[in-house]
Design a protein around this motif. Structure first.
Motif, mmCIF file in Angstrom:
data_model
loop_
_atom_site.group_PDB
_atom_site.id
_atom_site.type_symbol
_atom_site.label_atom_id
_atom_site.label_comp_id
_atom_site.label_asym_id
_atom_site.label_seq_id
_atom_site.Cartn_x
_atom_site.Cartn_y
_atom_site.Cartn_z
ATOM 1 N N ARG A 67 0.818 -1.214 0.000
ATOM 2 C CA ARG A 67 0.000 0.000 0.000
ATOM 3 C C ARG A 67 0.853 1.266 0.000
ATOM 4 O O ARG A 67 0.615 2.198 -0.783
ATOM 5 C CB ARG A 67 -0.939 -0.011 1.206
ATOM 6 N N LYS A 68 1.839 1.320 0.870
ATOM 7 C CA LYS A 68 2.674 2.512 0.969
ATOM 8 C C LYS A 68 3.431 2.752 -0.326
ATOM 9 O O LYS A 68 3.503 3.889 -0.816
ATOM 10 C CB LYS A 68 3.650 2.369 2.136
ATOM 11 N N ARG A 69 3.976 1.698 -0.898
ATOM 12 C CA ARG A 69 4.731 1.845 -2.145
ATOM 13 C C ARG A 69 3.817 2.248 -3.296
ATOM 14 O O ARG A 69 4.202 3.026 -4.175
ATOM 15 C CB ARG A 69 5.447 0.537 -2.480
ATOM 16 N N THR A 70 2.612 1.700 -3.327
ATOM 17 C CA THR A 70 1.670 2.057 -4.380
ATOM 18 C C THR A 70 1.277 3.520 -4.262
ATOM 19 O O THR A 70 1.200 4.245 -5.266
ATOM 20 C CB THR A 70 0.424 1.154 -4.316
ATOM 21 N N ARG A 71 1.037 3.978 -3.033
ATOM 22 C CA ARG A 71 0.711 5.381 -2.823
ATOM 23 C C ARG A 71 1.868 6.272 -3.260
ATOM 24 O O ARG A 71 1.662 7.316 -3.910
ATOM 25 C CB ARG A 71 0.416 5.618 -1.345
ATOM 26 N N ALA A 72 3.087 5.869 -2.947
ATOM 27 C CA ALA A 72 4.250 6.658 -3.354
ATOM 28 C C ALA A 72 4.383 6.704 -4.872
ATOM 29 O O ALA A 72 4.744 7.739 -5.450
ATOM 30 C CB ALA A 72 5.514 6.075 -2.728
ATOM 31 N N PHE A 73 4.071 5.583 -5.531
ATOM 32 C CA PHE A 73 4.113 5.545 -6.990
ATOM 33 C C PHE A 73 3.105 6.523 -7.584
ATOM 34 O O PHE A 73 3.414 7.269 -8.526
ATOM 35 C CB PHE A 73 3.835 4.121 -7.475
ATOM 36 N N VAL A 74 1.890 6.540 -7.044
ATOM 37 C CA VAL A 74 0.871 7.473 -7.538
ATOM 38 C C VAL A 74 1.343 8.914 -7.353
ATOM 39 O O VAL A 74 1.190 9.756 -8.253
ATOM 40 C CB VAL A 74 -0.477 7.233 -6.828
ATOM 41 N N ASN A 75 1.943 9.219 -6.216
ATOM 42 C CA ASN A 75 2.454 10.573 -5.981
ATOM 43 C C ASN A 75 3.547 10.933 -6.988
ATOM 44 O O ASN A 75 3.618 12.077 -7.464
ATOM 45 C CB ASN A 75 2.988 10.698 -4.556
ATOM 46 N N THR A 76 4.403 9.967 -7.305
ATOM 47 C CA THR A 76 5.452 10.200 -8.302
ATOM 48 C C THR A 76 4.841 10.526 -9.649
ATOM 49 O O THR A 76 5.259 11.467 -10.335
ATOM 50 C CB THR A 76 6.368 8.970 -8.416
ATOM 51 N N MET A 77 3.844 9.743 -10.050
ATOM 52 C CA MET A 77 3.209 9.964 -11.346
ATOM 53 C C MET A 77 2.490 11.314 -11.374
ATOM 54 O O MET A 77 2.569 12.051 -12.365
ATOM 55 C CB MET A 77 2.245 8.829 -11.668
ATOM 56 N N ASP A 78 1.797 11.648 -10.306
ATOM 57 C CA ASP A 78 1.117 12.948 -10.241
ATOM 58 C C ASP A 78 2.099 14.095 -10.388
ATOM 59 O O ASP A 78 1.804 15.111 -11.024
ATOM 60 C CB ASP A 78 0.383 13.086 -8.911
ATOM 61 N N GLY A 79 3.278 13.932 -9.791
ATOM 62 C CA GLY A 79 4.265 14.997 -9.819
ATOM 63 C C GLY A 79 4.826 15.288 -11.192
ATOM 64 O O GLY A 79 5.458 16.331 -11.397
ATOM 65 N N MET A 80 4.600 14.393 -12.143
ATOM 66 C CA MET A 80 5.098 14.625 -13.502
ATOM 67 C C MET A 80 4.229 15.602 -14.281
ATOM 68 O O MET A 80 4.638 16.125 -15.314
ATOM 69 C CB MET A 80 5.217 13.292 -14.237
ATOM 70 N N GLY A 81 3.000 15.800 -13.823
ATOM 71 C CA GLY A 81 2.179 16.848 -14.403
ATOM 72 C C GLY A 81 1.552 16.542 -15.741
ATOM 73 O O GLY A 81 1.121 17.466 -16.437
ATOM 74 N N VAL A 82 1.472 15.257 -16.132
ATOM 75 C CA VAL A 82 0.861 14.895 -17.414
ATOM 76 C C VAL A 82 -0.109 13.738 -17.186
ATOM 77 O O VAL A 82 0.010 12.989 -16.205
ATOM 78 C CB VAL A 82 1.915 14.483 -18.469
ATOM 79 N N PRO A 83 -1.088 13.540 -18.079
ATOM 80 C CA PRO A 83 -1.963 12.380 -17.957
ATOM 81 C C PRO A 83 -1.159 11.081 -17.994
ATOM 82 O O PRO A 83 -0.123 10.987 -18.665
ATOM 83 C CB PRO A 83 -2.880 12.495 -19.187
ATOM 84 N N TRP A 84 -1.654 10.070 -17.273
ATOM 85 C CA TRP A 84 -0.938 8.799 -17.259
ATOM 86 C C TRP A 84 -1.916 7.641 -17.157
ATOM 87 O O TRP A 84 -3.066 7.795 -16.768
ATOM 88 C CB TRP A 84 0.084 8.750 -16.122
ATOM 89 N N THR A 85 -1.432 6.485 -17.558
ATOM 90 C CA THR A 85 -2.209 5.262 -17.435
ATOM 91 C C THR A 85 -1.263 4.124 -17.084
ATOM 92 O O THR A 85 -0.040 4.300 -17.060
ATOM 93 C CB THR A 85 -2.992 4.968 -18.736
ATOM 94 N N ALA A 86 -1.818 2.959 -16.788
ATOM 95 C CA ALA A 86 -0.985 1.825 -16.391
ATOM 96 C C ALA A 86 -1.765 0.532 -16.543
ATOM 97 O O ALA A 86 -2.991 0.519 -16.471
ATOM 98 C CB ALA A 86 -0.509 1.978 -14.939
ATOM 99 N N VAL A 87 -1.040 -0.547 -16.789
ATOM 100 C CA VAL A 87 -1.603 -1.889 -16.689
ATOM 101 C C VAL A 87 -0.906 -2.607 -15.542
ATOM 102 O O VAL A 87 0.150 -2.182 -15.066
ATOM 103 C CB VAL A 87 -1.442 -2.695 -17.998
ATOM 104 N N LEU A 88 -1.494 -3.700 -15.098
ATOM 105 C CA LEU A 88 -0.913 -4.489 -14.023
ATOM 106 C C LEU A 88 0.050 -5.518 -14.577
ATOM 107 O O LEU A 88 -0.161 -6.082 -15.653
ATOM 108 C CB LEU A 88 -2.022 -5.188 -13.237
ATOM 109 N N GLY A 89 1.113 -5.789 -13.801
ATOM 110 C CA GLY A 89 2.051 -6.840 -14.164
ATOM 111 C C GLY A 89 1.734 -8.127 -13.428
ATOM 112 O O GLY A 89 0.712 -8.251 -12.753
ATOM 113 N N ASN A 90 2.628 -9.082 -13.515
ATOM 114 C CA ASN A 90 2.401 -10.356 -12.836
ATOM 115 C C ASN A 90 2.651 -10.264 -11.342
ATOM 116 O O ASN A 90 2.146 -11.077 -10.563
ATOM 117 C CB ASN A 90 3.283 -11.454 -13.431
ATOM 118 N N HIS A 91 3.410 -9.242 -10.881
ATOM 119 C CA HIS A 91 3.753 -9.162 -9.459
ATOM 120 C C HIS A 91 2.698 -8.467 -8.617
ATOM 121 O O HIS A 91 2.663 -8.668 -7.395
ATOM 122 C CB HIS A 91 5.093 -8.450 -9.284
ATOM 123 N N GLU A 92 1.870 -7.614 -9.190
ATOM 124 C CA GLU A 92 0.857 -6.948 -8.377
ATOM 125 C C GLU A 92 -0.107 -7.972 -7.793
ATOM 126 O O GLU A 92 -0.652 -8.819 -8.498
ATOM 127 C CB GLU A 92 0.076 -5.927 -9.219
#
Length: 298
Positions: A67-92
């Protein structure tokens, strides 16, 4: 987003729309320096590429109780200032204490810039979405399809028939529009394309093969995806998962593309990282042309 789970992204300024692809970030909580390097180069690549859309092709936060790492990832993506998307990998979702796969996407949806679906009725998985790139004349130049190729506690997955049915329904909303399919785990036919190139029967457009291909599903399941893709005018499939492969091979009218690996965790080793780490960029022009390029971190 429309009722088919399709988002629209509009071009402006008369030039191409740029998509920056990252994959296999592997935030694992065991090596803070690796996460810092991953984030540093992601941000640097976004600054120098100035993309209109960023996509991450799976395997982001892989530490148990993520949870903490996922939240940090979302914050990182938000900080880039552009629209983003993602798919899930085998590890999630592979550990008992992990967020379930659907909840990972729900965390992503807390970002106002995220374009993605936690669930589509009757469609297997989470993170199935399409993005229509609309030119200034109001016409779709390309359709970008993102599919959940499965994973979690069940291990490597594959794309299901109901996902292919959704793919066809989404394509029907923008008739005669070419497209690209993005997912995490490669299909068996990536190996066939590589062997065809080694025999001189296919064209290597860029990149290289640095490790054994690790596909998911059966040959028949991969064939079903390819058959449907060709029928819909899809000209390329793009995956992540294999941390060192970066090739783009044209074989029998389809491009088999690996997104450039982007993470610096303990799971990427054995080959000098400057040879493989970076991102992949797609420049989509108003007339539907697409240029695919590699960008290296060092």
């Amino acid at each position: 987003m429309n009722d088919m789970g399709i988002f629209e992204l509009r071009m402006s300024g008369g030039g191409p729309l740029r998509l920056a692809l990252f994959t296999d970030l592997h935030y694992n909580g065991e090596a803070p320096l690796s996460a810092a390097l991953t984030n540093f180069f992601m941000r640097r690549n976004v600054r120098r590429l100035e993309p209109d859309l960023v996509a991450v092709l799976g395997d982001t936060a892989i530490v148990p109780d993520n949870r903490k790492r996922t939240r940090a990832f979302v914050n990182t993506m938000d900080g880039m200032g552009v629209p983003w998307t993602a798919v899930l990998g085998n590890h999630e979702g592979e550990h008992e204490r992990d967020l379930p796969r659907r909840e990972v996407i729900e965390y992503y949806q807390e970002s106002e810039r995220f374009l993605g679906n936690a669930e589509l009725p009757g469609v297997t998985g989470s993170g199935n979405q399409a993005i229509a790139v609309i030119n200034e004349e109001g016409k779709a130049a390309q359709l970008l399809y993102f599919l959940d190729s499965g994973g979690g506690r069940r291990g490597h997955g594959h794309i299901q028939p109901d996902q292919l049915d959704w793919l066809a329904r989404a394509a029907s909303k923008y008739p005669d529009t070419p497209g690209v399919v993005f997912f995490h785990v490669p299909i068996q036919q990536y190996q066939d394309a590589l062997e065809a190139w080694e025999k001189g029967e296919a064209q290597l457009l860029h990149g290289a093969s640095h490790e054994k291909i690790c596909p998911g599903g059966t040959r028949a399941q991969g064939g079903a995806l390819l058959e449907r893709a060709r029928a819909l005018g899809i000209w390329a499939i793009v995956c992540g998962h294999d941390h060192y492969n970066s090739f783009d091979i044209l074989w029998r009218g389809m491009r088999y593309v690996y997104a450039q690996g982007s993470g610096y965790s303990f799971r990427v080793y054995g080959i000098p990282l400057h040879r493989v780490r970076g991102c992949t960029a797609l420049d989509i022009f108003p007339d539907g042309r697409v240029e695919v390029g590699q960008w290296f971190n060092l």
